[in-house]
Enzyme design. Sequence first.
Site, mmCIF file in Angstrom:
data_model
loop_
_atom_site.group_PDB
_atom_site.id
_atom_site.type_symbol
_atom_site.label_atom_id
_atom_site.label_comp_id
_atom_site.label_asym_id
_atom_site.label_seq_id
_atom_site.Cartn_x
_atom_site.Cartn_y
_atom_site.Cartn_z
ATOM 1 N N ASP A 173 0.868 -1.188 0.000
ATOM 2 C CA ASP A 173 0.000 0.000 0.000
ATOM 3 C C ASP A 173 0.897 1.228 0.000
ATOM 4 O O ASP A 173 2.127 1.110 -0.090
ATOM 5 C CB ASP A 173 -0.964 -0.027 1.211
ATOM 6 N N HIS A 176 -3.016 3.063 -4.485
ATOM 7 C CA HIS A 176 -2.374 2.568 -3.264
ATOM 8 C C HIS A 176 -0.926 2.107 -3.521
ATOM 9 O O HIS A 176 -0.455 1.143 -2.912
ATOM 10 C CB HIS A 176 -3.180 1.411 -2.658
ATOM 11 N N GLU A 230 -10.061 2.432 -5.154
ATOM 12 C CA GLU A 230 -9.775 3.825 -4.791
ATOM 13 C C GLU A 230 -8.643 4.450 -5.607
ATOM 14 O O GLU A 230 -7.908 5.295 -5.087
ATOM 15 C CB GLU A 230 -9.435 3.911 -3.291
HETATM 16 C C1 ACM Z 1 -11.024 -0.798 0.453
HETATM 17 O O1 ACM Z 1 -11.507 -0.793 1.584
HETATM 18 N N1 ACM Z 1 -10.470 0.303 -0.035
HETATM 19 C C2 ACM Z 1 -11.025 -1.985 -0.358
#
Ligand code: ACM
Length: 633
Positions: free
Chosen positions: A202, A276, A354
């Site tokens: 991440d 991420h 995201e």
């Molecule tokens: C997530 O909670 N962004 C998969």
Amino acid sequence: MKNLFLILFFILFPAMLFSQKKQSISIIPEPVSIVEKQGVLELTKNVIIKSNHPTEAVSAISFLKEKLATAAQRTFDENKQSESSTIEFMLNKTKQASLGEEGYSLTVSPTKVSITANEPDGLFYGVQTLLQLLPAEIESKEPIENVKWEIPAVEIVDYPRVGWRGLMLDVSRHFFTVDEVKQYIDAMVRYKYNMLHWHLTDDEGWRIEIKSLPKLTEVGAWRVEKIGTFNEFSQPLPDEPKNYGGFYTHDDIREIVQYAKDRFVDVMPEIDVPGHSLAAIAAYPELSCTEGADKYNVRAGEPFMDWSQGAPPIAMIDNTLCPANEKVYEFMDKVITEVAQLFPFEYIHSGGDEAPHNFWEKSPQVKELMAKEGLKTMPEVQSYFGKRIEKIIQSKGKKMMGWDEILEGGITPSTALMSWRGINYGIEASNSGHYVVMSPNNYVYIDLMQGDASTDPVVYQTVRLNQTYKFDPVPDNANAKFVLGGQANLWTEQIYNIRQAEYMTWPRGFAVAESVWSPRDHKNWEKFIDKTEDHFKRLDFAETKYSPAMYDPIVTVAKQDDKYYVTLTTEIDGLDIYTSFDNSSPDRFYPKYTDAQVIPKDASLMRIITYRGKKPIGRLMTIRVEDLKKRAK
Ligand code: ACM
């Protein structure tokens, strides 16, 4: 004489009753069927363990032996047949269809325990149930004296509702050592989980050694240490040391995968791309479409995304891999090659959640890609990226899974989906023939608070135990054939250590376990709470931390005219609430809460505590009136 009989009767009857009294049966997740029988098995000092397939049963047997030897100091001398209780592990010669691969039947009579299953997995789950039939002290890590090691006579038949029963552990935001990950696995297997989804990369850290890309862990695994409220940290300064973090070597990973396998847990790795990805970009800036990426650092928790416009977020710095750069696909090929070699599990999770698109929108490279490939929207660009990643994953003999955002620009039929923004993406995907795992944030995001902001570290929202207990991994309008199962996710932005990871997981992990294992119509909230309290004792002996938030009230505040009213409710029955506004700590001699309370005009603190009868049971909650007023709707 008659009187003597009467006297003896009154002396002996309670004693007879007492000797008959068995420990109540309290199994989580609730089995498919339990028939209680007369009597108990008193576990002798020496125990004979038998199996018709000792090699296949070895994991289940050694797991049980270790518990019995450690806490109960039992021995296993085969020469002491006549003076020993017997526990037998039987694998069916002819498979019993109803038990499937993971089911078992468990019979306890006063002389013998018998666990029968089609496969070794079932024997292992039979052991977990057997341990829950023993006194809670069996979970102790050291010998415990003066325990009646009895098992109630019972016949249990049991098998899971769904095959994927997962917990996700984020080791990027905070790093957890090999021993801590094992400790997390130890706790999961008590509740028959069989999947550890390991979120390995991440923005805040790249945690898996990739030998062909050494900077991923030389640079990407380390950041400036920050302690406090994640997402609100100051920008790291150039001279602050980047020495906080860690990573797993290939040997570490093999060790965890084997440890999990011995406990019938699969490990699914996640490499979260294209969003991420700041830790990867800090190591290899050429993976970004954005100029200046060579100045990027692994994020330490400072604000870097603007969510005010909803999803996808607007990134203040570009944390995405460039979908228009061939070097990115070469990079991913190298990563996936090593990941596929390390993890035997059939799926590799490649994230997809995201991903901000605002830097892509400005990128000449992305514009060129769109023109060349006929891509019209940013979700289509992301979908192009996803399909390239899927090809790489498939070329290594694996299948791809991703977060539900990957549905947006179109996905190939073979991609599986993890539905996290509620259940609807999962329902939609299952109905179009994609395999799905249900992991909806409004039920099973166990990074969210389970109690009040005055007792829990503040994170985005609250998901209390009773809400988690309502989780249904196979909603009615999904195509059940394509629902692999369900999973709870533990993101660790605000979780600095394994104790807090456990605290956030339990008891909501009990609720998820029962939702994914037990028949839907066997779920019963009141019974579940009674069992949860029994299991708190087990976790105490196991030294596993859990949250007592279910004993604390739910605080809501309303404003009417110029007055503020505080309403207190409880998740579970049978609690009394006492409050004060005079700064003192209330006890049960204070007035009992009955109705919404007006905050006195000049009060500065409210204190709240719950009791069960004469015993304080909730935590003393102290909330500033100023904060209470902010909660008013
Ligand atoms: C997530 O909670 N962004 C998969």
